[in-house]
Design a protein around this motif. Structure first.
Motif, mmCIF file in Angstrom:
data_model
loop_
_atom_site.group_PDB
_atom_site.id
_atom_site.type_symbol
_atom_site.label_atom_id
_atom_site.label_comp_id
_atom_site.label_asym_id
_atom_site.label_seq_id
_atom_site.Cartn_x
_atom_site.Cartn_y
_atom_site.Cartn_z
ATOM 1 N N GLN A 43 0.744 -1.241 0.162
ATOM 2 C CA GLN A 43 -0.062 0.170 -0.028
ATOM 3 C C GLN A 43 1.067 1.343 0.044
ATOM 4 O OE1 GLN A 43 -3.641 -0.158 -0.089
ATOM 5 N NE2 GLN A 43 -3.072 1.933 -0.862
ATOM 6 N N LEU A 44 2.068 1.229 0.996
ATOM 7 C CA LEU A 44 2.898 2.327 0.606
ATOM 8 C C LEU A 44 3.630 2.740 -0.659
ATOM 9 C CD1 LEU A 44 4.858 1.721 3.980
ATOM 10 C CD2 LEU A 44 3.431 3.730 3.617
ATOM 11 N N ARG A 45 3.897 1.705 -1.508
ATOM 12 C CA ARG A 45 4.122 1.781 -3.049
ATOM 13 C C ARG A 45 3.071 2.665 -3.695
ATOM 14 N NH1 ARG A 45 6.466 -3.217 -2.287
ATOM 15 N NH2 ARG A 45 4.483 -4.351 -3.253
ATOM 16 N N ASP A 46 1.862 2.599 -3.249
ATOM 17 C CA ASP A 46 0.896 3.048 -4.200
ATOM 18 C C ASP A 46 0.392 4.303 -3.581
ATOM 19 O OD1 ASP A 46 1.014 0.636 -5.890
ATOM 20 O OD2 ASP A 46 -0.645 -0.338 -4.693
ATOM 21 N N THR A 47 0.742 4.627 -2.432
ATOM 22 C CA THR A 47 0.146 5.871 -1.916
ATOM 23 C C THR A 47 1.229 6.586 -1.448
ATOM 24 O OG1 THR A 47 -1.665 4.504 -0.672
ATOM 25 C CG2 THR A 47 -1.482 6.604 0.121
ATOM 26 N N SER A 48 1.043 7.847 -1.852
ATOM 27 C CA SER A 48 2.159 9.109 -1.404
ATOM 28 C C SER A 48 1.921 9.765 -0.146
ATOM 29 C CB SER A 48 2.510 9.868 -2.606
ATOM 30 O OG SER A 48 3.470 11.106 -2.397
ATOM 31 N N GLN A 69 11.758 1.967 8.767
ATOM 32 C CA GLN A 69 11.552 1.538 7.345
ATOM 33 C C GLN A 69 10.307 2.244 6.409
ATOM 34 O OE1 GLN A 69 10.293 -2.546 7.464
ATOM 35 N NE2 GLN A 69 12.478 -3.291 8.159
ATOM 36 N N ILE A 70 9.260 2.770 7.256
ATOM 37 C CA ILE A 70 8.516 3.665 6.592
ATOM 38 C C ILE A 70 9.101 5.005 6.362
ATOM 39 C CG2 ILE A 70 6.316 4.947 7.033
ATOM 40 C CD1 ILE A 70 5.293 2.658 8.937
ATOM 41 N N ARG A 71 9.869 5.619 6.972
ATOM 42 C CA ARG A 71 10.421 7.035 6.935
ATOM 43 C C ARG A 71 11.585 6.682 5.593
ATOM 44 N NH1 ARG A 71 7.178 9.472 10.079
ATOM 45 N NH2 ARG A 71 7.886 9.974 12.070
ATOM 46 N N GLU A 72 12.112 5.572 5.639
ATOM 47 C CA GLU A 72 13.108 5.539 4.339
ATOM 48 C C GLU A 72 12.337 5.381 2.962
ATOM 49 O OE1 GLU A 72 16.336 2.908 4.630
ATOM 50 O OE2 GLU A 72 16.703 2.908 6.642
ATOM 51 N N ARG A 73 11.244 4.916 3.255
ATOM 52 C CA ARG A 73 10.400 4.444 1.982
ATOM 53 C C ARG A 73 9.713 5.829 1.613
ATOM 54 N NH1 ARG A 73 8.122 0.196 -0.717
ATOM 55 N NH2 ARG A 73 9.154 -1.236 0.827
ATOM 56 N N ASP A 74 9.181 6.648 2.443
ATOM 57 C CA ASP A 74 8.427 7.734 2.176
ATOM 58 C C ASP A 74 8.696 9.149 3.318
ATOM 59 O OD1 ASP A 74 6.936 9.840 1.627
ATOM 60 O OD2 ASP A 74 5.049 8.653 1.266
ATOM 61 N N SER A 75 9.605 9.813 3.337
ATOM 62 C CA SER A 75 9.645 10.631 4.302
ATOM 63 C C SER A 75 8.805 11.549 4.633
ATOM 64 C CB SER A 75 11.059 11.496 4.109
ATOM 65 O OG SER A 75 10.970 12.218 2.941
ATOM 66 N N THR A 76 7.558 11.635 3.878
ATOM 67 C CA THR A 76 6.552 12.766 4.033
ATOM 68 C C THR A 76 5.499 11.771 4.573
ATOM 69 O OG1 THR A 76 5.569 12.104 1.694
ATOM 70 C CG2 THR A 76 7.135 13.989 1.950
ATOM 71 N N SER A 77 5.670 10.555 4.947
ATOM 72 C CA SER A 77 4.319 9.945 5.703
ATOM 73 C C SER A 77 4.325 10.531 7.166
ATOM 74 C CB SER A 77 4.588 8.486 5.704
ATOM 75 O OG SER A 77 5.962 8.183 6.257
ATOM 76 N N ARG A 78 3.207 10.380 7.797
ATOM 77 C CA ARG A 78 2.982 10.860 8.991
ATOM 78 C C ARG A 78 2.400 9.687 9.865
ATOM 79 N NH1 ARG A 78 -0.708 14.838 6.096
ATOM 80 N NH2 ARG A 78 -0.558 13.357 4.894
ATOM 81 N N ILE A 79 2.964 9.340 10.840
ATOM 82 C CA ILE A 79 2.631 8.112 11.753
ATOM 83 C C ILE A 79 1.962 8.539 12.982
ATOM 84 C CG2 ILE A 79 3.495 6.199 12.783
ATOM 85 C CD1 ILE A 79 5.910 6.406 10.734
#
Length: 212
Positions: A43-48, A69-79
């Motif tokens: 899902q992370l690959r399909d969602t920015s 791991q999430i930060r490395e994949r997408d630094s703009t994600s908010r957790i």
């Protein structure tokens, strides 16, 4: 940055209950539920730039490792970390890589609603009920953040940035990926409301973190 939410929840009933509540609040255009880590990665690959709701405990992986791991994949994600049972062990194991939000399932709905709104708009939220509990007893988490809200790792990255090292050089020194350091840099600047390295350096000197 998209206005999407990914709920990682292994229990189908809990995940669906959370999804229904958040859909009724109309905070997100898209709400996805994933039950396994491989589904989350897909899902992370399909969602920015999504907001990601994670449980405070995952049997097969540490939250700290998963956040990195999430930060490395997408630094703009908010957790946002979702705590279902508040215990001292749970508080001690909250990640050093500070997420944008920590909520307690026992908090009033208006507080949880406010938490999601703050994270969506680039702010941070930490449940008062968990924060009060963490201050009542000594634990591993006590004293991790300084008065500016920076973790020890973020202070280390800040010092190296202020000393003139590049993101790549800092990554090599700290044995982390350049993406992870770049993510830390972004979050440091966001927390301190500083938008360039010159201001970061001035801040570090003023705070006595590096020599002038």
């Amino acid at each position: 940055m998209s206005n999407s939410l990914i709920i990682f929840q292994e229990a189908e009933f809990i995940g669906e209950a959370i999804r229904c509540l958040l859909v009724s609040w109309q905070l997100f255009e898209n709400v996805f539920i994933v039950r396994e880590l491989k589904e989350l990665n897909s899902q992370l690959r399909d969602t920015s730039g999504p907001v990601i709701l994670l449980p405070s405990e995952i049997p097969t992986k540490s939250i700290q490792e998963l956040i990195l791991q999430i930060r490395e994949r997408d630094s703009t994600s908010r957790i946002i970390i979702f705590v279902q049972q508040v215990s001292q062990n749970c508080i001690n194991n909250l990640p050093e890589e500070i997420p944008e939000g920590v909520i307690n399932q026992n908090d009033p709905l208006e507080e949880i609603f406010s938490a999601f709104r703050k994270v969506i708009h680039g702010q941070f939220y930490f449940s008062k009920s968990i924060e009060n509990r963490s201050l009542q007893k000594p634990g591993k988490r006590t004293g991790k953040k300084d008065r500016n809200g920076l973790t020890p790792r973020q202070r280390e990255v800040l010092c190296k940035l202020a000393e003139g090292y590049t993101v790549k050089e800092i990554a090599e020194m700290m044995k982390l990926s350049a993406k992870a350091i770049d993510s830390q840099k972004y979050r440091i600047m966001k927390k301190l409301n500083l938008n360039d390295r010159v201001r970061l350096a001035r801040f570090a000197i003023r705070e006595g973190m590096i020599d002038p």
